[in-house]
Design a protein around this motif. Structure first.
Motif, short mmCIF file in Angstrom:
data_model
loop_
_atom_site.label_atom_id
_atom_site.label_comp_id
_atom_site.label_asym_id
_atom_site.label_seq_id
_atom_site.Cartn_x
_atom_site.Cartn_y
_atom_site.Cartn_z
N ALA A 1 0.84 -1.20 0.00
CA ALA A 1 0.00 0.00 0.00
C ALA A 1 0.88 1.25 0.00
CB ALA A 1 -0.91 -0.01 1.22
N GLY A 2 0.60 2.16 -0.90
CA GLY A 2 1.37 3.39 -0.98
C GLY A 2 2.66 3.28 -1.77
N GLU A 3 2.97 2.11 -2.27
CA GLU A 3 4.20 1.90 -3.04
C GLU A 3 3.87 1.84 -4.52
OE1 GLU A 3 7.98 -1.26 -3.20
OE2 GLU A 3 6.03 -1.89 -2.40
N ARG A 4 4.76 2.35 -5.35
CA ARG A 4 4.59 2.24 -6.79
C ARG A 4 5.89 1.79 -7.43
NH1 ARG A 4 6.31 6.94 -9.54
NH2 ARG A 4 6.75 8.73 -8.19
N LEU A 5 5.76 1.21 -8.60
CA LEU A 5 6.92 0.70 -9.32
C LEU A 5 7.81 1.86 -9.74
CD1 LEU A 5 8.10 -1.96 -10.54
CD2 LEU A 5 6.90 -1.36 -12.65
N HIS A 6 9.11 1.70 -9.55
CA HIS A 6 10.04 2.75 -9.97
C HIS A 6 9.94 2.95 -11.48
CE1 HIS A 6 12.58 3.26 -6.24
NE2 HIS A 6 11.82 2.23 -5.92
N ASP A 7 9.95 4.19 -11.90
CA ASP A 7 9.69 4.49 -13.31
C ASP A 7 10.95 4.51 -14.17
OD1 ASP A 7 10.88 6.81 -12.44
OD2 ASP A 7 9.11 8.08 -12.69
N ASP A 8 12.10 4.17 -13.58
CA ASP A 8 13.34 4.19 -14.37
C ASP A 8 13.89 2.78 -14.59
OD1 ASP A 8 14.06 3.70 -11.76
OD2 ASP A 8 15.75 5.10 -11.73
N TRP A 9 13.05 1.76 -14.45
CA TRP A 9 13.49 0.39 -14.68
C TRP A 9 13.44 0.00 -16.15
CZ3 TRP A 9 11.61 -3.57 -10.44
CH2 TRP A 9 12.15 -3.19 -9.21
N GLY A 10 12.69 0.73 -16.94
CA GLY A 10 12.58 0.39 -18.36
C GLY A 10 11.63 -0.76 -18.63
N VAL A 11 10.70 -1.02 -17.71
CA VAL A 11 9.73 -2.10 -17.91
C VAL A 11 8.34 -1.51 -18.12
CG1 VAL A 11 11.09 -3.71 -16.54
CG2 VAL A 11 9.29 -2.38 -15.42
N ASP A 12 7.42 -2.38 -18.51
CA ASP A 12 6.08 -1.91 -18.88
C ASP A 12 5.06 -2.05 -17.76
OD1 ASP A 12 6.07 -1.52 -22.11
OD2 ASP A 12 7.52 -3.02 -21.47
N GLY A 13 5.48 -2.61 -16.63
CA GLY A 13 4.56 -2.74 -15.50
C GLY A 13 4.80 -4.02 -14.75
N THR A 14 3.93 -4.27 -13.80
CA THR A 14 4.02 -5.50 -13.01
C THR A 14 3.06 -6.54 -13.59
OG1 THR A 14 2.21 -5.03 -11.46
CG2 THR A 14 4.35 -4.03 -10.99
N THR A 15 3.09 -7.71 -12.99
CA THR A 15 2.18 -8.78 -13.43
C THR A 15 0.79 -8.60 -12.86
OG1 THR A 15 3.09 -10.14 -11.65
CG2 THR A 15 3.96 -10.49 -13.86
N GLY A 16 0.58 -7.58 -12.02
CA GLY A 16 -0.78 -7.22 -11.62
C GLY A 16 -1.25 -7.71 -10.28
N TYR A 17 -0.34 -8.06 -9.37
CA TYR A 17 -0.79 -8.50 -8.05
C TYR A 17 -1.59 -7.41 -7.35
CZ TYR A 17 2.47 -12.45 -8.37
OH TYR A 17 3.12 -13.60 -8.76
N GLU A 18 -1.15 -6.15 -7.51
CA GLU A 18 -1.86 -5.06 -6.84
C GLU A 18 -3.28 -4.90 -7.38
OE1 GLU A 18 0.46 -3.40 -10.30
OE2 GLU A 18 0.83 -4.82 -8.68
N PHE A 19 -3.45 -5.12 -8.68
CA PHE A 19 -4.80 -5.08 -9.27
C PHE A 19 -5.63 -6.25 -8.75
CE2 PHE A 19 -7.66 -6.60 -12.67
CZ PHE A 19 -8.52 -5.51 -12.73
N MET A 20 -5.00 -7.41 -8.65
CA MET A 20 -5.69 -8.59 -8.14
C MET A 20 -6.19 -8.35 -6.72
SD MET A 20 -4.19 -12.47 -7.86
CE MET A 20 -2.88 -11.97 -6.74
N ASN A 21 -5.38 -7.65 -5.92
CA ASN A 21 -5.80 -7.34 -4.55
C ASN A 21 -7.04 -6.45 -4.54
OD1 ASN A 21 -3.71 -8.82 -3.45
ND2 ASN A 21 -2.35 -7.06 -3.21
N GLN A 22 -7.07 -5.49 -5.45
CA GLN A 22 -8.23 -4.60 -5.52
C GLN A 22 -9.48 -5.36 -5.94
OE1 GLN A 22 -8.24 -1.35 -4.53
NE2 GLN A 22 -6.14 -1.79 -3.86
#
Length: 536
Positions: free
Chosen positions: A359-380
């Motif tokens: 909660a309150g954490e976000r993926l660092h925007d300088d990793w060069g990736v397109d996102g996570t696999t969506g665990y945080e969305f799954m939680n919602q």
């Protein structure tokens, strides 16, 4: 090719192969699937049902049909304008057993193996029994008992001219400089002569290639039935069920680059990084360029050939430097994408990481990736399926059943303490010992004891609100600082002044240097700059 819009996860194993998936492509297309999302396809342990236990990253798993079957699947996908996302395992590979040639080479040669730097091993252990050795906790019982019951058997591979100790499905190679004593025990003239050459490996600066030639010569000699019979008879002298055989086998094993041990010892004594507490999965050092290249060569070839259209990175937070890894991977994938076959060209090859965001954490925007696999969305989504009114009832049920309060955070902290003092005790101790060495290297912190470091480290980890934080050359990342400070404040509040820890929040000055919590915090802030850790 269709835009990435809907993926279908497929778990491949020998009961559901790549050709089985090919037969279903028409059906998947009718469902509106744009991309298949495949479980790991590199060669895994025989019979693997998931593919995350890779033993050979250089080829597609033959149990799944191998690369020809993969090409057939991709051809069928292309006919429907569909793509393929591939799950890859960068953090670890399967160890133990008899299938991982890299791991077996490390057991055989120790630090001299070219693959020793592939795995995350602490060769300089404070335990004298492990100095220069690798703990191998794969025995089903205590070491002495396993030898005494004949469950560790010295075995000959005549075709390859090699010796190894065998325990059920596990193979533990005997290092070639130890072959001499076994060959002499055969009391055979040709084998005695060859024994002298194996003995010479002990003092040879670069014995690796010479040993290969000697084993080839041994294999040739063993083509003679009489010679082979003589050596097989000698192996019986190492039968642990007799008193003499027990001592002889134990002596031979003591001279290896590993120490055989019961699986129960891993929690306390492990000296190499695992995937959590799983002894059969050993951590890889992909931050090292040679390891990155060797473990990803097949993946890169598949991308270059236009067979793979996106990547999912398993357990990204197990890596020493997730940001550095992702950025290196992104650069390579972008270069490969530019040269793909015309029918497989994409504007962009997506990379997704398996990352647990709190909660309150976000993926660092300088990793060069397109996102996570969506665990945080799954939680919602999961929250939508829970009635908030049920919380009070569940809390009351928990308190009645456990006799404890319904504070979830307190339960989580207790659970973390159980893990750190149980399954991960050995890993925890390794970190504490490393922090002690740093403390001893500075006159201002040398009075901090190992016990104080253990207490401070334990509380700091217990109070961590996120899965992990990240550091780079300048220090801890700005996004992570609030999380670290929260853990630091929690540790201080638990330990308090009564235990001799300062209450400073600045981490500066002599007071901080004399405080175990501040010492641990300072090291955690500077781990990317080892030279500055011990400087005042």
């Amino acid at each position: 090719m269709k835009e990435l819009s809907a993926t279908l996860r497929l778990q491949f194993h020998r009961g559901f192969t790549l050709d089985d998936a090919t037969a279903l492509v028409d059906y998947f297309a009718e469902l509106g699937i744009s991309h298949l999302y495949a479980s790991p396809l590199l060669t895994a342990r025989p019979g693997s049902m998931h593919g995350y236990d890779v033993i050979d990253p250089t080829r597609i798993n033959p149990e799944l049909g191998g690369e020809p079957a993969l090409r057939r699947l991709v051809a069928a996908l292309r006919e429907k304008g569909m793509g393929l996302i591939l799950d890859i395992v960068s953090n670890h590979m399967a160890v133990g057993g008899a299938g991982n040639a890299w791991w077996l080479d490390v057991l055989e040669w120790g630090r001299r193996s070219p693959y020793a730097l592939f795995f995350d091993i602490e060769w300089n252990s404070p335990d004298p029994l492990l100095e220069g050795q690798l703990l191998v906790p794969f025995l089903g019982s205590d070491y002495g008992e396993a030898l005494q019951q004949g469950k560790v058997v010295l075995t000959l591979d005549a075709d390859n001219g090699s010796l190894y100790a065998e325990h059920y499905e596990h193979r533990f190679p005997i290092t070639p400089p130890s072959y001499g004593e076994v060959l002499r025990a055969a009391d055979h003239p040709q084998l005695r002569a060859l024994a002298q050459h194996f003995d010479a490996l002990k003092t040879e600066p670069a014995p690796y290639q010479t040993a290969r030639l000697l084993r080839s010569e041994l294999a040739q000699q063993l083509e003679d039935a009489g010679t082979r019979q003589a050596l097989e008879q000698a192996l019986k002298l190492y039968d642990g069920t007799s008193a003499e055989g027990f001592q002889r086998l134990h002596g031979l094993l003591e001279r290896q680059h590993y120490r055989l041990a019961s699986w129960r010892t891993a929690a306390d004594d492990i000296n190499w990084r695992r995937f959590f507490d799983i002894n059969e999965l050993g951590g890889l050092r992909v931050e090292r360029p040679v390891v990155f290249e060797e473990t990803h060569a097949k993946i890169f070839q598949l991308i270059a050939d236009g067979l793979v259209d996106g990547l999912r990175i398993d357990h990204i937070d197990g890596l020493a430097d997730p940001r550095g890894y992702c950025r290196r991977l992104r650069r390579r994938v972008d270069r490969l994408n530019a040269g793909r076959p015309p029918q497989a060209l994409q504007d962009h090859v997506p990379i997704y990481v398996e990352k647990i965001l709190a909660a309150g954490e976000r993926l660092h925007d300088d990793w060069g990736v397109d996102g996570t696999t969506g665990y945080e969305f799954m939680n919602q989504v999961s929250l939508l399926q829970h009635d908030p009114a049920g919380e009070a009832l569940l809390c009351a049920l928990w308190s009645d059943s456990s006799g404890r309060g319904a504070d979830f955070l307190e339960e989580a902290r207790q659970a973390r303490q159980l893990v750190l003092t149980g399954p991960l005790a050995g890993d925890f101790e390794s970190v504490a010992q490393a922090l002690l060495q740093v403390a001893r290297g500075d006159v201002m912190t040398r009075d901090i004891t190992l016990g104080a470091i253990r207490r401070a480290l334990l509380e700091l980890i217990i109070h961590f609100p996120v899965y992990r934080t990240y550091i780079a050359a300048p220090g801890r990342r700005r996004l992570d600082e609030p999380f670290f400070q929260q853990a630091l404040e929690g540790a201080r509040s638990t330990l308090g002044e009564a235990t001799g820890h300062c209450s400073s929040t600045s981490g500066a000055g002599s007071a901080a240097k004399a405080c175990a919590i501040c010492h641990v915090a300072r090291c955690a802030s500077c781990a990317a700059r080892p030279a500055s850790v011990s400087s005042s």
